[in-house]
Design an enzyme around this catalytic site. Structure first.
Site, PDB file in Angstrom:
ATOM      1  N   GLU C 280       0.837  -1.194   0.000  1.00  0.00           N
ATOM      2  CA  GLU C 280       0.000   0.000   0.000  1.00  0.00           C
ATOM      3  C   GLU C 280       0.875   1.248   0.000  1.00  0.00           C
ATOM      4  O   GLU C 280       0.605   2.230  -0.700  1.00  0.00           O
ATOM      5  CB  GLU C 280      -0.907  -0.021   1.238  1.00  0.00           C
ATOM      6  CG  GLU C 280      -2.171   0.791   1.098  1.00  0.00           C
ATOM      7  CD  GLU C 280      -3.154   0.483   2.248  1.00  0.00           C
ATOM      8  OE1 GLU C 280      -4.097  -0.285   2.019  1.00  0.00           O
ATOM      9  OE2 GLU C 280      -2.952   1.000   3.364  1.00  0.00           O
ATOM     10  N   GLU C 283       2.269   1.838  -3.316  1.00  0.00           N
ATOM     11  CA  GLU C 283       1.200   2.312  -4.205  1.00  0.00           C
ATOM     12  C   GLU C 283       0.970   3.806  -3.987  1.00  0.00           C
ATOM     13  O   GLU C 283       0.832   4.578  -4.942  1.00  0.00           O
ATOM     14  CB  GLU C 283      -0.097   1.538  -3.939  1.00  0.00           C
ATOM     15  CG  GLU C 283      -1.214   1.922  -4.902  1.00  0.00           C
ATOM     16  CD  GLU C 283      -2.536   1.209  -4.609  1.00  0.00           C
ATOM     17  OE1 GLU C 283      -2.558   0.325  -3.719  1.00  0.00           O
ATOM     18  OE2 GLU C 283      -3.532   1.553  -5.255  1.00  0.00           O
ATOM     19  N   CYS C 300      -7.914  -1.896   3.975  1.00  0.00           N
ATOM     20  CA  CYS C 300      -7.783  -3.121   4.758  1.00  0.00           C
ATOM     21  C   CYS C 300      -9.016  -3.425   5.587  1.00  0.00           C
ATOM     22  O   CYS C 300      -9.078  -4.433   6.260  1.00  0.00           O
ATOM     23  CB  CYS C 300      -6.544  -3.074   5.635  1.00  0.00           C
ATOM     24  SG  CYS C 300      -6.296  -1.489   6.356  1.00  0.00           S
ATOM     25  N   SER C 320      -7.026   2.026  -2.327  1.00  0.00           N
ATOM     26  CA  SER C 320      -5.810   1.273  -2.633  1.00  0.00           C
ATOM     27  C   SER C 320      -6.233  -0.103  -3.132  1.00  0.00           C
ATOM     28  O   SER C 320      -7.205  -0.678  -2.670  1.00  0.00           O
ATOM     29  CB  SER C 320      -4.982   1.123  -1.363  1.00  0.00           C
ATOM     30  OG  SER C 320      -4.110   0.033  -1.494  1.00  0.00           O
ATOM     31  N   LYS C 359     -15.021  -9.694   7.249  1.00  0.00           N
ATOM     32  CA  LYS C 359     -13.976 -10.530   6.648  1.00  0.00           C
ATOM     33  C   LYS C 359     -14.524 -11.879   6.208  1.00  0.00           C
ATOM     34  O   LYS C 359     -13.948 -12.543   5.368  1.00  0.00           O
ATOM     35  CB  LYS C 359     -12.830 -10.744   7.629  1.00  0.00           C
ATOM     36  CG  LYS C 359     -12.263  -9.450   8.156  1.00  0.00           C
ATOM     37  CD  LYS C 359     -10.791  -9.253   7.867  1.00  0.00           C
ATOM     38  CE  LYS C 359     -10.317  -7.968   8.518  1.00  0.00           C
ATOM     39  NZ  LYS C 359      -9.307  -7.234   7.808  1.00  0.00           N
ATOM     40  N   GLU C 362     -15.656 -11.056   2.907  1.00  0.00           N
ATOM     41  CA  GLU C 362     -14.492 -10.704   2.079  1.00  0.00           C
ATOM     42  C   GLU C 362     -13.825 -11.965   1.539  1.00  0.00           C
ATOM     43  O   GLU C 362     -13.433 -12.032   0.368  1.00  0.00           O
ATOM     44  CB  GLU C 362     -13.490  -9.907   2.928  1.00  0.00           C
ATOM     45  CG  GLU C 362     -12.286  -9.442   2.134  1.00  0.00           C
ATOM     46  CD  GLU C 362     -11.151  -8.939   3.014  1.00  0.00           C
ATOM     47  OE1 GLU C 362     -11.070  -9.372   4.174  1.00  0.00           O
ATOM     48  OE2 GLU C 362     -10.355  -8.117   2.548  1.00  0.00           O
ATOM     49  N   GLU C 367     -14.121 -11.001  -6.500  1.00  0.00           N
ATOM     50  CA  GLU C 367     -13.008 -10.149  -6.948  1.00  0.00           C
ATOM     51  C   GLU C 367     -11.683 -10.638  -6.374  1.00  0.00           C
ATOM     52  O   GLU C 367     -10.617 -10.286  -6.879  1.00  0.00           O
ATOM     53  CB  GLU C 367     -13.211  -8.694  -6.498  1.00  0.00           C
ATOM     54  CG  GLU C 367     -14.367  -7.971  -7.175  1.00  0.00           C
ATOM     55  CD  GLU C 367     -15.684  -8.134  -6.435  1.00  0.00           C
ATOM     56  OE1 GLU C 367     -15.794  -9.064  -5.609  1.00  0.00           O
ATOM     57  OE2 GLU C 367     -16.608  -7.343  -6.698  1.00  0.00           O
ATOM     58  N   CYS C 506     -10.670  -1.904  14.473  1.00  0.00           N
ATOM     59  CA  CYS C 506     -10.965  -3.325  14.684  1.00  0.00           C
ATOM     60  C   CYS C 506     -11.049  -3.721  16.155  1.00  0.00           C
ATOM     61  O   CYS C 506     -11.675  -4.722  16.479  1.00  0.00           O
ATOM     62  CB  CYS C 506      -9.918  -4.174  14.000  1.00  0.00           C
ATOM     63  SG  CYS C 506      -9.816  -3.882  12.237  1.00  0.00           S
TER      64      CYS C 506
HETATM   65  S1  SF4 Z   1     -13.505  -5.084  12.333  1.00  0.00           S
HETATM   66 FE1  SF4 Z   1     -14.522  -3.304  11.475  1.00  0.00          FE
HETATM   67  S2  SF4 Z   1     -12.836  -1.894  11.176  1.00  0.00           S
HETATM   68 FE2  SF4 Z   1     -11.926  -3.883  11.415  1.00  0.00          FE
HETATM   69  S3  SF4 Z   1     -11.727  -4.704   9.403  1.00  0.00           S
HETATM   70 FE3  SF4 Z   1     -13.664  -5.397  10.152  1.00  0.00          FE
HETATM   71  S4  SF4 Z   1     -15.135  -3.922   9.431  1.00  0.00           S
HETATM   72 FE4  SF4 Z   1     -13.140  -2.999   9.269  1.00  0.00          FE
END
Ligand code: SF4
Ligand SMILES: Cc1cc2nc3c(=O)[nH]c(=O)nc-3n(C[C@H](O)[C@H](O)[C@H](O)COP(=O)(O)O)c2cc1C
Ligand code: SF4
Ligand code: SF4
Ligand code: SF4
Ligand code: SF4
Ligand code: SF4
Ligand code: SF4
Ligand code: SF4
Ligand code: FES
Ligand code: FES
Ligand code: FES
Lengths: 633, 167, 588
Positions: C280, C283, C300, C320, C359, C362, C367, C506
């Site tokens: 990153e 970049e 992230c 990014s 996540k 994700e 993608e 997080c």
């Molecule tokens: S816990 Fe919240 S801030 Fe951390 S990566 Fe997941 S969505 Fe983003």
């Protein structure tokens, strides 16, 4: 465009000019010149009569008059509700003071030919006045028992003027109180007068109106609002509807005075969408008032600005509750919020707001015009003035009744209402709608005041008054109200959302013969707890119909539980229908009307039989059989 | 879900534009959309949300709160039976039973053939005429006496059947 | 602030003008139970659990909404108040799917606790239940309305904290439910899957979608090599699942516990974080030097990425292209690490232990399917990790001896990786490397204090080798929104913006240990976020290496495998693309 009115002289000039047209309908006797001797045919154009095609009647009348070339002598005037919708469409003819009921469009020709031209009173259209002892037919407006015992303050113009014509309102002294208030009184003077009149809110709780206004006036800031609560959620009540349809300008005038007193420059009328006629009358009235300078900037030259907006409900009883109403005006779900803070402190858009009921507001201009003493003379020590009730249910004269506070229930139900029809026995009267309770024969001599009704286990509410006779089951009535409440609960707070559902379940069990005696105690306890814990007035009063029926009709509950019997033959699960073969003449009428196809037989040949497994106990067969062959147990 | 046609979208846009500068216009907009289209499609909620700076969930919550709003198109004919107190104590339940039998529509639902929607309403203010029902906007008072209103329903059914078989 | 004198339970109390009864009571150490109220988020007075008796009031009043007034007399524990409260909870129970034994919130449920505290011993009002919806179509969140108490805490969170408002009440009365439009799935609407609603929910109505069982199956599959990686924020919260005080740092104990669960390797996602910074950071430099799209946003936080895709698709080019650390780590596991160990990548099963619900989705993004295998095979939240560890028989986390992460090839990490877990951490980590790289000498000052703290929006001017650039940091979408509006309007002065989906980053992610409303209203209050954050900065402080580019194993990775940051292979494995998404899938 109409010239805006800026001075009292202009207003009075208009009044004098217009009054001539109304002379005939008014009591004061000013001699009229020949050319002003119009005959006035008043036709009710309220919701009830419109349903009976009164609009068509008006057209027909006009046509007949034109045809008979009487246009310059006879005027047809549409009015608001006479409060006697059950007998509608209503026609009143002045100066003859003749009152016709159940008039159909087809009668137009007859009225013009016989009455107007022939000068004869039409027997068939006269009213059969059940409230009169001799039970005779009657046509003289002044002698109709239903009206005779009333004292019409709020309703004074309903059925007398054309609600879509601001000049008619001005002719009956309309907007003069406003002129006085704006130009000769300070806002505090207005509030003091309202306080002195003793006027209390007619929308339910009976909070002193002047005190409420004072709260708002005392709040800091310039952005304030007034709201007219025209949600009229109590099913079976239609006082507000009639007022709005019959005399919309009185509501506007009251609201403008109210706004002046509290310092508001913007107002809302929140009205249920189920009242399209009232909505359209209000829109017309607002437009006319704006054109003549009663609304808008610099009203009547006083420098006071005020405008008004109509907001429609969308089918939610709870939106009659003031905080829910505010949420609804703001475009949200109509869910109440806890008080405090009260709307007078934080109302619509978070700003100080006063909310009053239609009927409350309808009294304002009268109080300002006639003085607080005049108003305070009517009624009792703590409940002043008059109150409008919507008398309905099992009563001969269904309709709107305005009486001085302190009148007894008996006077309303028997003297004005004419008692129960078909010789049935009076059982109870329900006041206060879903928040109120049922009172019995014993309470009939109670003078109607806010306090007395509460003490008797009911409440004034907005004025719904439903009479019940021996054919009504009190457990079923309680269940009906609880079903209503469950449907209408906003669902926000636990006690109301879940608690009323549990009450309904218990009542349903009882009406199905599955109740237990313990259930009565559990129900009563839960009722008390809901009253104590719910967030808003809806939940806090929702248990009242149960509590009052438990109080006065416990034995009826017990009959359902212990004997599995519905004494009034209403609760379907406890009924069976059967055909007495000795009486049945095999006419087949019952079978043809049975919605469940539960009845079989051969027309003319074989007596009919009901299959109990199919019967949904609707009772249609019984009411259809002309030979009384059908029994219900 | 079906896509709305262009004219319906234009109608919605016009309504939203008309009220967008009013304070708290959501319910006004919804009323007008329903008046125009007969129901409230998702696209309308989306546009209203955008215009009132609220979320679609909020607008949807409003639609689902008020009894008069619906997200599904109604039947071709709408029958309202009043279930207010005055009507109830005078036998409105019997009216409902009859209408259900005649039309096949359940309360607050549309019949399978799409012909009728049966809605229970609370007091139309015509309590003097209790029990009251409305067919396509026309009020029938004292509806349990006589056959006026059942005749009307039968007439509609017959009429619809003939136009159907004709087409 | 004006003082108000009131009496609670016959005790004289000085409150402040504007306090509610609940505020005044809490401050004086008097507990009043609550359910629907969530401080700073929503206050509706709906549940009626906090009822108290107030002298002169006709009915009981909700303490959470009633303002104090001079001379007020309140009883929080009168028989009447307790009866009202108890009836209320009993009524909630009567419309509740009381399947505690199989509920994810068992032992950690606010309703359960209320029942226990109020001594509810029977189901007084059994009856019909509201028509339930069980909905688990999205990868992240499961909604079970049979357990919902309609507190609106989720609604308030999504609307007021994230400014999105996916959730709302529907219907009314007994039929009321809470959910996305048309009572549908979180996947049909513009949900960023941050899971903030999940940690706001007092009960088991909103929960993460569990993946524990696929992990157990993989662990027990002799053919699979199961690699576990743990995100930085997890170590600051996992202890709470085992009753340790909020903010206890449990890195070593966590590793020990996970190893006992049978993972073949336990690594730290921080290696991936360091890698992210390399990619990153370069970049960013490339964009600055080549006139690329600026400001550049960090990428992230997958919650945030989803948000841009739904709400600001026109700003996607600002993101990014770097994948988030755990995805990079997974990609490296199945390539570089597999090569090094000479194993078939199809046999590798990567489990991410994350503070995050987004996540989970994700890991399934189309993608991200750049390699031949999914970068990550399963994502467990901190809470799931706690459950897994308990299931494997470890109850007393603090009784374990600390152990170290595995060290083969991917084991090293710097302090810069650790602070990724708190708002501002990614920015600080990036600045450390970028500045050091640009100035080509070790940093004099590693700490960028301007990036730290719990403020929703932070900004600073940073000197990078003589050139001053503006940077900004925001967490939660209500805080991010003004920055985004500026970028959209083309008036943003910033060059680099860090955005985290969750308020505070997080450490307060949707997958973290749940802090009860009672704690949020009590003495700990919202400092729970600061406590967790402090744990991370403590670990950073004591790390020998604190700049990502100093990570030797990382340097080796580039040497042996990736070449340069942004190389072709790095692009393939470590970068991704984004695509605008329709806000609603409801109407196609
Ligand atoms: S816990 Fe919240 S801030 Fe951390 S990566 Fe997941 S969505 Fe983003
Ligand atoms: C559930 C509920 C429904 C109500 N419905 C009405 C209504 O339909 N019309 C009305 O005027 N007041 C209604 N009220 C009372 C209003 O909240 C409010 O007290 C009233 O409008 C105040 O006006 P008033 O002081 O003139 O009576 C209702 C109250 C509750 C709790
Ligand atoms: S009492 Fe009933 S209507 Fe009032 S807030 Fe509670 S749920 Fe809503
Ligand atoms: S009560 Fe109704 S359903 Fe039963 S047999 Fe008579 S008509 Fe049919
Ligand atoms: S209507 Fe009466 S007489 Fe006629 S078939 Fe039915 S039961 Fe027999
Ligand atoms: S939400 Fe709480 S009370 Fe409900 S089942 Fe789960 S643990 Fe039990
Ligand atoms: S708490 Fe009670 S119900 Fe629950 S598992 Fe234990 S014994 Fe059974
Ligand atoms: S996960 Fe986040 S965005 Fe999605 S509904 Fe919950 S709070 Fe809103
Ligand atoms: S889902 Fe949870 S947070 Fe949302 S309303 Fe229901 S119980 Fe409350
Ligand atoms: S509507 Fe005509 S009298 Fe009431
Ligand atoms: S109750 Fe039916 S019209 Fe009023
Ligand atoms: S009403 Fe106060 S916590 Fe719910």
């Amino acid at each position: 465009m109409t010239e805006k009115i800026r001075t009292l002289e202009t207003l009075r000039k208009i009044r004098e000019k217009e009054r001539i047209h109304l002379q005939l309908r008014l009591d004061d006797k000013i001699s009229l010149t020949e050319e002003d001797q119009h005959m006035n045919i008043l036709v009710c154009a309220g919701t009830g009569c419109t349903a009976g095609e009164s609009a068509k009647l008006i057209d027909q009348l006009n046509e007949e008059i034109k045809e008979a070339d009487l246009s310059d002598r006879v005027r047809v005037i549409k009015t608001g509700c006479f409060g006697f919708c059950q007998k509608g469409p209503i026609v009143a003819i002045y100066p003859d003071k003749v009152f016709y009921t159940h008039v159909k469009p087809d009668n137009a020709k007859q009225i013009v030919q016989e009455h107007v031209i022939g000068g004869r009173i039409i027997q068939d259209l006269q009213m059969f006045d059940t409230s009169r002892i001799d039970g005779s037919k009657i046509y003289d407006i002044d002698k109709i028992g239903f009206y005779e015992k009333q004292k019409r303050i709020a309703l004074r113009n309903c059925g007398r003027i054309n609600p879509e014509e601001i000049y008619e309102y001005i002719a009956v002294d309309g907007y003069e109180a406003l002129f006085h208030a704006l130009n000769e009184m300070t806002p505090q003077d207005v509030i003091d007068q309202i306080k002195a009149s003793g006027l209390r809110g007619r929308g339910g709780a009976g909070f002193p109106t002047g005190v409420k206004w004072q709260f708002e006036k005392n709040q800091p800031g310039n952005e304030k609002y007034v709201i007219c609560n025209a949600d009229e959620g109590d099913p079976g009540a239609f006082m507000d509807r009639s007022l709005l349809e019959g005399d919309p300008h009185a509501i506007l005038e009251g609201m403008i005075i109210m706004a002046y007193a509290v310092g508001a420059h913007h107002g809302y009328i929140y009205i249920r969408a189920e009242y399209p006629i009232a909505v359209s009358r209000l829109r017309i009235a607002i437009r006319q008032a704006e054109e003549m300078g009663f609304l808008g900037r610099n009203i009547l030259g006083s420098g006071f600005d005020f405008d008004l907006e109509i907001r429609l409900g969308a089918g939610a009883f709870v939106c009659g509750e003031e905080t829910a109403l505010i949420a609804s005006i703001e475009g949200k779900r109509g869910m109440p919020s806890p008080k405090p803070p009260f709307p007078a402190v934080a109302g619509v858009w978070g700003k100080p707001t006063s909310i009053n009921n239609v009927e409350t507001i309808a009294n304002i201009a009268q109080i300002i015009k006639n003085g607080p003493e005049w108003y305070a003379e009517m009624g009792t020590e703590r409940s002043k003035g008059t109150k409008v009730f919507a008398l309905g249910g099992k009563i001969n004269n269904t309709g709107l009744v305005e009486i001085p506070m302190g009148t007894t229930l008996r006077e309303i139900i028997y003297d004005i209402g004419g008692g129960c029809p078909n010789g049935k026995k009076f059982k109870a009267v329900q006041t206060g709608g879903p928040s109120g309770g049922c009172l019995t024969e014993k309470e009939l001599d109670t003078p109607i005041t806010y306090e007395n009704l509460i003490e008797a286990g009911s409440m004034m509410g907005s004025g719904g008054m439903i009479v019940l006779d021996e054919d009504n089951c009190m457990v079923d009535v309680a269940r009906f109200y609880m079903e209503f409440i469950c449907d209408e609960s906003c669902g926000k707070c636990t006690p109301c959302r879940v608690g009323t559902k549990r009450l309904l379940e218990m009542l349903t069990k009882i009406t199905a013969g599955e109740g237990t005696m313990d259930m009565l105690d559990e129900m009563e306890e839960l009722c008390r707890e809901i009253k104590d814990t719910a967030l808003c007035g809806l939940g806090q009063t929702a248990p009242n119909p149960i509590l009052s029926t438990l109080r006065y009709f416990r034995e009826e509950y017990e009959a359902h539980i212990l004997e599995k019997r519905c004494p009034a033959h209403v609760c379907k699960d406890l009924l069976t229908y059967s055909i007495d073969p000795t009486k049945c003449r095999a006419c087949s009428l019952c079978a043809r009307n049975c919605p469940a196809e539960a009845i079989t037989g051969k027309p003319g040949k074989e007596v009919y039989k009901i299959d109990p497994s199919k019967c949904i106990k609707c009772g249609l067969c019984m009411s259809n059989c002309r030979f009384a062959a059908i029994e219900r147990n | 879900m079906e896509k709305l046609n262009g004219s319906a979208l234009a109608t919605i846009d016009a309504i939203v534009a008309r009220h967008r500068n009013q304070a708290g216009p959501c319910i006004e907009m919804l009323h007008e959309v329903q008046n125009e289209l007969g129901y409230i499609p998702f696209e309308a909620m989306e546009k209203i949300a955008e215009a009132t700076n609220s979320s679609v969930a909020e607008v949807y919550g409003v639609v689902m709160f008020y009894a008069q709003f619906t997200t599904e198109p109604k039947g071709r004919h709408v029958i309202n039976v009043c279930l207010g107190t005055a009507c109830y104590v005078k036998g409105a339940q019997q009216l409902i039973d009859r209408v259900q039998k005649l039309t096949g529509a359940q309360v607050n639902k549309t019949s399978a053939d799409g012909l009728f929607s049966l809605d229970a309403t609370r007091c139309l203010g015509a309590c003097g005429l209790a029990p009251v029902c409305i067919i396509d906007g026309k009020v029938y008072g004292n509806a349990l006496l006589g056959t006026n209103f059942t005749d009307e329903i039968r007439r509609i059914i017959k009429e619809e059947r003939t136009t159907e078989s004709a087409s | 602030m004006a003082e108000v004198h009131i009496k609670i339970n016959n005790q004289f109390i000085t409150a402040e003008q504007g306090d509610t009864i609940l505020d005044a009571a809490n401050r004086s150490g008097i507990q009043i139970p609550t359910l629907c109220y969530l401080k700073n988020v929503i206050r509706t007075g709906a549940c009626r659990v906090c009822l108290v008796e107030v002298k002169g009031a006709r009915a009981l009043l909700s303490a959470c909404t009633t303002p104090v007034s001079e001379g007020m007399e309140v009883w929080t524990n009168s028989e009447r108040a307790i009866r009202g409260r108890k009836t209320t909870v009993e009524l909630i129970m009567s419309n509740h799917n009381k399947n505690c034994l199989s509920c994810k919130r068992n032992t950690n449920c606010e309703l359960q606790r209320l029942c226990a505290e109020l001594g509810i011993r029977q189901n007084r009002f059994e009856g019909e239940h509201t028509q339930p919806t069980y909905e688990d179509a999205s990868w992240g969140i499961v909604r079970d309305t049979s357990k919902c108490v309609l507190c609106e805490r989720c609604i308030g969170t999504c609307a007021n904290v994230q400014g999105i408002g996916i959730l709302g009440l529907q219907n009314r009365g007994f039929k009321t439910i809470c959910g996305p439009v048309y009572n549908g799935s979180f996947d049909d609407v513009n949900c960023m899957q941050c899971g903030q609603c999940v940690i706001a929910c007092p009960v088991g109505a909103l929960t993460e979608k569990e993946e524990i069982h696929s992990v157990i199956t993989a662990i027990n599959d002799p053919d699979k090599i199961v690699i576990c990686q743990t995100a930085p924020a997890v170590r600051a919260s996992l202890g709470e699942e085992f009753g340790l005080p909020i903010g206890t740092l449990v890195t070593g104990k966590m590793v020990a516990a996970l190893k006992r669960c049978g993972f073949d390797r336990v690594y730290d996602t921080n290696f991936g974080a360091d890698l992210t910074i390399m990619e990153e950071g370069s970049e960013l430099l490339r964009r600055i030097q080549n006139g690329g799209t600026l400001p550049m946003f960090t990428s992230c936080s997958p919650g945030w990425v989803r948000y841009v895709e739904y709400q600001y698709p026109e700003l996607l080019s600002h993101l990014s292209s770097a994948k988030s650390p755990h995805m990079m780590f997974g990609a490296i596991c199945k390539t570089y690490w597999a090569q090094k160990h000479n194993v078939d990548p199809s046999k590798i099963f990567v489990v991410s232990i994350m503070p995050c619900i987004a996540k989970k989705s994700e890991a399934r993004r189309p993608e991200c399917e750049t390699g031949d295998y999914p970068d990550v095979d399963a994502v467990l939240t901190t809470r799931e990790a706690g459950r897994l560890i308990k299931m494997y028989g470890i109850d007393e986390l603090d009784a374990l001896e600390d152990e170290n992460f595995d060290m083969d090839f991917l084991g090293e990490y710097t302090g810069a990786g650790v602070i990724f877990g708190a708002t501002g951490g990614v920015m600080e980590a990036a600045l450390r490397t970028v500045k050091q790289k640009l100035e080509n000498k070790p940093l004099e000052r590693v700490d960028f204090m301007e990036c730290r703290g719990m403020a929703g929006v932070k900004e600073a001017q940073i000197d990078l080798n003589g050139e001053k650039i503006w940077i900004a940091i925001a967490s939660s979408m209500t805080c991010a929104k003004p920055l985004l509006e500026d970028v959209r309007a083309g008036i943003s002065k910033y060059v680099f913006i860090e955005i985290m989906g969750c308020p505070g980053g997080c450490i307060n992610g949707g997958g973290q240990s749940i802090v009860s409303a009672r704690k949020k209203h009590g003495t700990i209050g919202y400092t729970y976020k600061d406590r967790r954050m402090k744990a991370l900065y403590d670990e950073d402080r004591f790390k020998e290496k604190r700049v990502s580019m100093d990570n030797v194993q990382l340097q080796k990775l580039y040497e042996d495998f990736l070449g340069e940051p942004g190389s072709e292979i790095a692009e393939k494995l470590l970068h991704t693309t984004y695509s605008p998404k329709k806000k609603f899938k409801i109407v196609q």
